[in-house]
Scaffold this active site. Structure first.
Site, short mmCIF file in Angstrom:
data_model
loop_
_atom_site.label_atom_id
_atom_site.label_comp_id
_atom_site.label_asym_id
_atom_site.label_seq_id
_atom_site.Cartn_x
_atom_site.Cartn_y
_atom_site.Cartn_z
N GLU A 155 -3.33 -12.34 -8.99
CA GLU A 155 -4.00 -11.56 -7.98
C GLU A 155 -5.44 -10.99 -8.54
O GLU A 155 -5.63 -11.73 -9.45
CB GLU A 155 -2.91 -10.20 -7.77
CG GLU A 155 -1.84 -10.63 -7.13
CD GLU A 155 -0.88 -9.31 -6.85
OE1 GLU A 155 -1.37 -8.31 -6.88
OE2 GLU A 155 0.17 -9.74 -6.58
N HIS B 38 -6.71 -0.31 -0.66
CA HIS B 38 -6.10 -1.87 -0.79
C HIS B 38 -7.04 -2.65 0.38
O HIS B 38 -7.24 -2.25 1.46
CB HIS B 38 -4.65 -1.88 -0.51
CG HIS B 38 -3.91 -3.41 -0.87
ND1 HIS B 38 -4.44 -4.66 -0.10
CD2 HIS B 38 -3.35 -3.78 -1.57
CE1 HIS B 38 -3.81 -5.57 -0.87
NE2 HIS B 38 -3.26 -5.10 -1.47
N ARG C 178 -10.02 -5.10 -6.75
CA ARG C 178 -9.88 -4.45 -5.33
C ARG C 178 -10.87 -3.51 -5.06
O ARG C 178 -11.24 -3.71 -3.76
CB ARG C 178 -8.56 -3.59 -5.65
CG ARG C 178 -7.35 -4.01 -5.14
CD ARG C 178 -6.00 -3.06 -5.01
NE ARG C 178 -5.24 -4.18 -5.20
CZ ARG C 178 -3.99 -3.91 -5.47
NH1 ARG C 178 -3.52 -2.52 -5.77
NH2 ARG C 178 -3.00 -4.67 -5.43
N HIS D 112 -4.25 3.01 -0.66
CA HIS D 112 -2.90 2.73 -1.21
C HIS D 112 -2.42 3.51 -2.30
O HIS D 112 -1.14 3.25 -2.47
CB HIS D 112 -3.51 1.16 -1.46
CG HIS D 112 -2.33 0.15 -2.00
ND1 HIS D 112 -1.16 -0.22 -1.47
CD2 HIS D 112 -2.23 -0.30 -3.24
CE1 HIS D 112 -0.42 -0.88 -2.01
NE2 HIS D 112 -1.08 -1.11 -3.25
N ARG E 214 -6.99 0.38 -10.28
CA ARG E 214 -5.91 -0.22 -10.77
C ARG E 214 -5.97 -1.88 -10.59
O ARG E 214 -6.24 -2.25 -9.85
CB ARG E 214 -4.61 0.42 -10.35
CG ARG E 214 -3.25 -0.44 -10.70
CD ARG E 214 -1.90 0.47 -10.21
NE ARG E 214 -2.00 0.69 -8.73
CZ ARG E 214 -1.57 -0.64 -8.08
NH1 ARG E 214 -1.20 -1.76 -8.37
NH2 ARG E 214 -1.56 -0.39 -6.83
C1 SIN Z 1 -0.13 -6.10 -3.20
O1 SIN Z 1 0.78 -6.77 -3.01
O2 SIN Z 1 -1.24 -6.49 -2.98
C2 SIN Z 1 0.26 -4.73 -3.68
C3 SIN Z 1 0.56 -4.72 -5.17
C4 SIN Z 1 0.04 -3.55 -5.89
O3 SIN Z 1 -0.41 -2.77 -5.22
O4 SIN Z 1 -0.41 -3.76 -7.14
#
Ligand code: SIN
Length: 435
Positions: free
Chosen positions: A112, A226, A268, A329, A364
């Site tokens: 990610e 998010h 993010r 988020h 985060r």
């Molecule tokens: C996501 O699946 O994008 C959320 C996971 C997260 O908030 O770390």
């Protein structure tokens, strides 16, 4: 007024609440309370997965990625603990019954934003549900743990700076729960915003109660948006999340003119800002997340929840681009705790999103939230196991009426809104002022 007397009172049934209960000694009498049903927690909604140091050689890189994403505002000691204890806690989860997706003889890792390598374990795109179900089933097997649903904590019992339990609303009654130790694991503040990916019940209870009782709070201004929640003009509060792992597996962000405008795997906050700029530039309410170039079978197998939820809204993501928008988020700040999740108040702990270990800094790193819930709730349980026999509790009961209790509930929301308003900036425009 109904009274209970327990050793440990835990508030919340997300990963931090359930995992702390499982790690507490089996001779302790434990009560977990939760506002509605046990599964109505943010853990249940988590899609992407859980980060872990892939092996010992990844430890340094994982720490660096977490701190860089956190804009160097992290508590470095907490980050070190998070990384070092990640492998053991993921192993524990598998022993407790969580079946992470596998590749060959090991985990299937995904990537990610802001992770330099693939180090996220997952159960398709329903990792949180899988974790919740395993932990919940284990808790239900324990004779020493009782879960009380539809029970909303309205205050702690504060005996001159020592927490001696909690006061809650249950079926039109006020109940008192006297405890030697209390753990607040009741989530963040999503419901205070116009839109959020959070459950509707998550409205900052723990933080309000801490503020009212002069328990230290830290970094309430660190709120994460998010980048990719599903844009749906009919949705009111809750927006369905399109996991960051969709970008990790190759999803591309493009504007309404079909132009790519950002590296999808930046942290993010950076991707969110890029999208916000693009919305203004193109005068649009959304941008697109495009996965139509990916193999259809892969999409359906890897993201069954996202595929089916979009299809319910007449959007076939194997053929059409997904309209997305940044949405509140996660709260990085919260009740200030030490490396064992202990708050500034005697016999009061806080774990998970309610707490602030400082591990996330100002932003985060993706998939570090369930990991924080695991690592630091286990540390809390370990410390409580050692110390609880020395705690003598004074039984004090609060005689408030149900009407007074309801008033306190409303006050809790006002307390947090007031504090968030002090933070100022863009956040104020995102708060739900309609209440
Ligand atoms: C996501 O699946 O994008 C959320 C996971 C997260 O908030 O770390």
């Amino acid at each position: 007024m109904k009274k209970y007397k327990v050793d440990v009172l835990i508030v919340g049934t997300g990963v931090a609440g359930l995992y702390s209960a499982i790690n507490l000694r089996s001779d302790l009498n434990i009560m977990i309370i939760t506002k509605t049903s046990a599964k109505t927690c943010n853990t249940y909604l988590a899609q992407g997965g859980i980060s872990k140091a892939k092996d010992l050689s990844d430890m340094k890189l994982f720490i660096e990625d977490t701190i860089k994403a956190g804009m160097y505002k992290n508590n470095e000691q907490a980050v070190k603990v998070l990384a070092e204890e990640s492998i053991e806690n993921i192993q524990n989860l598998t022993k407790l019954g969580v079946n992470f997706d596998n590749k060959g003889s090991g985990f299937s890792y995904t990537k990610e934003g802001a992770h330099r390598i693939s180090r996220i374990v997952h159960c398709t795109d329903e990792t949180g549900k899988a974790v919740f179900e395993s932990l919940y089933n284990r808790v239900k097997e324990r004779q020493n743990i009782k879960i009380l649903e539809n029970t909303c904590l309205i205050d702690i019992i504060n005996d001159e700076g020592t927490c001696t339990g909690g006061v809650a609303l249950y079926k039109n009654n006020v109940i008192n729960i006297s405890s030697k130790v209390t753990i607040l694991a009741c989530g963040g503040i999503g419901k205070l915003f116009k839109n959020s990916t959070n459950q509707e019940t998550i409205e900052g209870n723990g933080i309000a109660i801490a503020l009212r009782n002069n328990v230290y709070i830290q970094d309430l201004n660190y709120i994460q948006f998010h980048p990719t929640a599903l844009y749906d003009k009919n949705s009111t509060f809750k927006r369905f999340l399109i996991s960051e792992s969709v970008r990790g597996e190759g999803g591309k962000l493009i504007n309404i003119n079909g132009e790519r405008f950002v590296d999808e795997l930046l942290p993010r906050n950076v991707v969110t800002q890029a999208i916000k700029k693009e919305l203004i530039k193109t005068n649009s309410d959304y941008v697109y997340l495009d996965v139509t170039h990916l193999d259809k079978k892969f999409i359906k197998k890897r993201f069954p929840l996202i595929y089916s939820e979009c299809l319910k809204r007449r959007l076939d993501i194997t053929k059409e681009k997904i309209p997305v928008i940044p949405t509140q988020h996660y709260l990085m700040g919260g009740i200030k705790v030490d490396l064992f999740s202990k708050t500034s108040m005697e016999n009061l702990y806080a774990c998970g999103e309610t707490s602030c270990t400082g591990v996330h800094g100002a932003n985060r790193l993706a998939s570090n939230s369930l990991l924080e819930g695991l690592v630091f709730s286990k540390r809390a349980a370990d410390q409580i196991n050692k110390n609880i026999d020395n705690i003598k509790v004074k039984e004090i009961y609060n005689q408030m009426s149900y009407e007074e209790g309801l008033k306190l509930c409303k006050e809790n929301i006002d307390i947090v809104i007031r504090e968030l308003t002090k933070v100022g900036g863009d956040i104020i425009n995102e708060l739900d002022n309609s209440r």
